[in-house]
Enzyme design. Sequence first.
Site, PDB file in Angstrom:
ATOM      1  N   HIS A  71      -2.794   2.837  -6.009  1.00 23.71           N
ATOM      2  CA  HIS A  71      -3.404   1.595  -5.524  1.00 23.71           C
ATOM      3  C   HIS A  71      -3.572   0.589  -6.660  1.00 23.71           C
ATOM      4  O   HIS A  71      -3.561  -0.625  -6.428  1.00 23.71           O
ATOM      5  CB  HIS A  71      -4.754   1.892  -4.876  1.00 23.71           C
ATOM      6  CG  HIS A  71      -5.145   0.888  -3.840  1.00 23.71           C
ATOM      7  ND1 HIS A  71      -4.367   0.622  -2.725  1.00 23.71           N
ATOM      8  CD2 HIS A  71      -6.221   0.069  -3.743  1.00 23.71           C
ATOM      9  CE1 HIS A  71      -4.953  -0.309  -1.987  1.00 23.71           C
ATOM     10  NE2 HIS A  71      -6.074  -0.664  -2.585  1.00 23.71           N
ATOM     11  N   HIS A 104      -4.032  -9.505   3.371  1.00 22.93           N
ATOM     12  CA  HIS A 104      -5.487  -9.541   3.489  1.00 22.93           C
ATOM     13  C   HIS A 104      -5.911 -10.535   4.565  1.00 22.93           C
ATOM     14  O   HIS A 104      -5.383 -11.646   4.638  1.00 22.93           O
ATOM     15  CB  HIS A 104      -6.129  -9.965   2.166  1.00 22.93           C
ATOM     16  CG  HIS A 104      -6.091  -8.900   1.120  1.00 22.93           C
ATOM     17  ND1 HIS A 104      -6.188  -9.166  -0.222  1.00 22.93           N
ATOM     18  CD2 HIS A 104      -5.967  -7.548   1.224  1.00 22.93           C
ATOM     19  CE1 HIS A 104      -6.134  -8.034  -0.908  1.00 22.93           C
ATOM     20  NE2 HIS A 104      -5.991  -7.045  -0.046  1.00 22.93           N
ATOM     21  N   TYR A 157      -9.494  -8.575  -5.430  1.00 22.35           N
ATOM     22  CA  TYR A 157      -8.347  -7.747  -5.810  1.00 22.35           C
ATOM     23  C   TYR A 157      -7.798  -8.129  -7.162  1.00 22.35           C
ATOM     24  O   TYR A 157      -7.114  -7.339  -7.796  1.00 22.35           O
ATOM     25  CB  TYR A 157      -7.244  -7.923  -4.766  1.00 22.35           C
ATOM     26  CG  TYR A 157      -6.831  -6.651  -4.099  1.00 22.35           C
ATOM     27  CD1 TYR A 157      -7.663  -6.046  -3.159  1.00 22.35           C
ATOM     28  CD2 TYR A 157      -5.623  -6.043  -4.387  1.00 22.35           C
ATOM     29  CE1 TYR A 157      -7.282  -4.880  -2.540  1.00 22.35           C
ATOM     30  CE2 TYR A 157      -5.242  -4.877  -3.770  1.00 22.35           C
ATOM     31  CZ  TYR A 157      -6.073  -4.304  -2.846  1.00 22.35           C
ATOM     32  OH  TYR A 157      -5.714  -3.147  -2.235  1.00 22.35           O
ATOM     33  N   ARG A 204       0.870  -1.174   0.000  1.00 19.17           N
ATOM     34  CA  ARG A 204       0.000   0.000   0.000  1.00 19.17           C
ATOM     35  C   ARG A 204       0.909   1.226   0.000  1.00 19.17           C
ATOM     36  O   ARG A 204       2.030   1.176   0.509  1.00 19.17           O
ATOM     37  CB  ARG A 204      -0.893   0.019   1.235  1.00 19.17           C
ATOM     38  CG  ARG A 204      -1.813  -1.195   1.370  1.00 19.17           C
ATOM     39  CD  ARG A 204      -2.593  -1.126   2.683  1.00 19.17           C
ATOM     40  NE  ARG A 204      -3.524  -2.250   2.814  1.00 19.17           N
ATOM     41  CZ  ARG A 204      -3.246  -3.392   3.427  1.00 19.17           C
ATOM     42  NH1 ARG A 204      -2.041  -3.557   3.974  1.00 19.17           N
ATOM     43  NH2 ARG A 204      -4.139  -4.355   3.500  1.00 19.17           N
ATOM     44  N   ARG A 246      -0.789  -1.868  -6.873  1.00 23.25           N
ATOM     45  CA  ARG A 246      -0.923  -3.004  -5.948  1.00 23.25           C
ATOM     46  C   ARG A 246      -1.882  -4.044  -6.518  1.00 23.25           C
ATOM     47  O   ARG A 246      -1.642  -5.249  -6.434  1.00 23.25           O
ATOM     48  CB  ARG A 246      -1.395  -2.476  -4.601  1.00 23.25           C
ATOM     49  CG  ARG A 246      -1.652  -3.519  -3.529  1.00 23.25           C
ATOM     50  CD  ARG A 246      -1.847  -2.803  -2.195  1.00 23.25           C
ATOM     51  NE  ARG A 246      -2.752  -3.495  -1.301  1.00 23.25           N
ATOM     52  CZ  ARG A 246      -2.386  -4.406  -0.407  1.00 23.25           C
ATOM     53  NH1 ARG A 246      -1.120  -4.780  -0.342  1.00 23.25           N
ATOM     54  NH2 ARG A 246      -3.264  -4.956   0.403  1.00 23.25           N
ATOM     55  N   LYS A 283      -2.549  -2.920   7.774  1.00 20.85           N
ATOM     56  CA  LYS A 283      -3.786  -2.535   8.441  1.00 20.85           C
ATOM     57  C   LYS A 283      -3.996  -3.375   9.694  1.00 20.85           C
ATOM     58  O   LYS A 283      -3.716  -4.569   9.714  1.00 20.85           O
ATOM     59  CB  LYS A 283      -4.980  -2.723   7.495  1.00 20.85           C
ATOM     60  CG  LYS A 283      -5.060  -1.682   6.394  1.00 20.85           C
ATOM     61  CD  LYS A 283      -6.335  -1.844   5.583  1.00 20.85           C
ATOM     62  CE  LYS A 283      -6.472  -0.760   4.534  1.00 20.85           C
ATOM     63  NZ  LYS A 283      -7.721  -0.920   3.741  1.00 20.85           N
TER      64      LYS A 283
END
Length: 310
Positions: free
Chosen positions: A256, A282, A291, A165, A259, A188
């Site tokens: 993004h 993830h 994705y 990211r 990615r 995250k």
Amino acid sequence: MTPRAAAISPAARDALQRWLETLAALEDVAENTVAAYRGDVTDFLGFMTLHFGEPQGLGALSDIATADMRAWMAELRNGGTGARSLARKLSAVKRFYGWLAEREGYEPTAVLSTRAPKFQKKLPRPLAPDAAKAMIETVELQSAKDWVSARDVAVVTLLYGCGLRISEALGLRGQDAPLPEVLRITGKGEKERMVPVLPVARAAVERYRKLCPHPLTADTALFRGVRGGALNPGAIRTAMQAARAQLGLPDTATPHAMRHSFATHLLEAGGDLRAIQELLGHASLSTTQAYTAVDTAHLMEIYNRAHPKA
């Protein structure tokens, strides 16, 4: 503080603060998520205060009915809030309200049963492999300063070559360089993962470090803005915007998207979906599936090539 936020009762404000502190301390929720929750729930509590015409203490919050929830959502929609953003705000409110109802002992059904508006999830749009390569090459041409060009190339190469990211790439510190063959990334929710670093990415970062005019100490940002402070992601977005205009690429060719492209191209090459999930960080395999943008025919080709024959 906005007028709406100022109208919230001290008891409701304190409850919100306790909930946010609980999320940060016990549930390991990322700072950006906590900040978003604060804004969303503050707006909700402020609306209910004005909607009922007086500050709402914790007891009064138990009187919120389905019609009140509809009024809140209608105001947001009339103010231009899209379905996706409204669904996010409602999710934050439900999470707070469920926690509060459990503590205060009142019935949360009216809030928790409120349905989020339906919206069509936008599928990611990765770049084709040659377009991704061209993007990196063209980003280098967007600045007259060699070190800035090298910096932008290094960042975009990390996005595409490692699947980072942009916040993760810009979160690297001086102590992380020279980059190792495997980099530990905190993503995250403070979730850590190990990411292999391609030689081309390590070389790009080293070229930037050699040219950077600012001292890159161990505890400061690796990537710097022109004035020496930590690099703002807007600078990378601007460079990519100029590059995609030159290349004739769509507006979806963003940081993004690099990615997304990393994940899609790995899968197209026969990569394992669960391994890609780990590389991306993830929590859910379904997120990784969304994705990637590999068509069904190509997936069947990979399946037939990889599946053991009887």
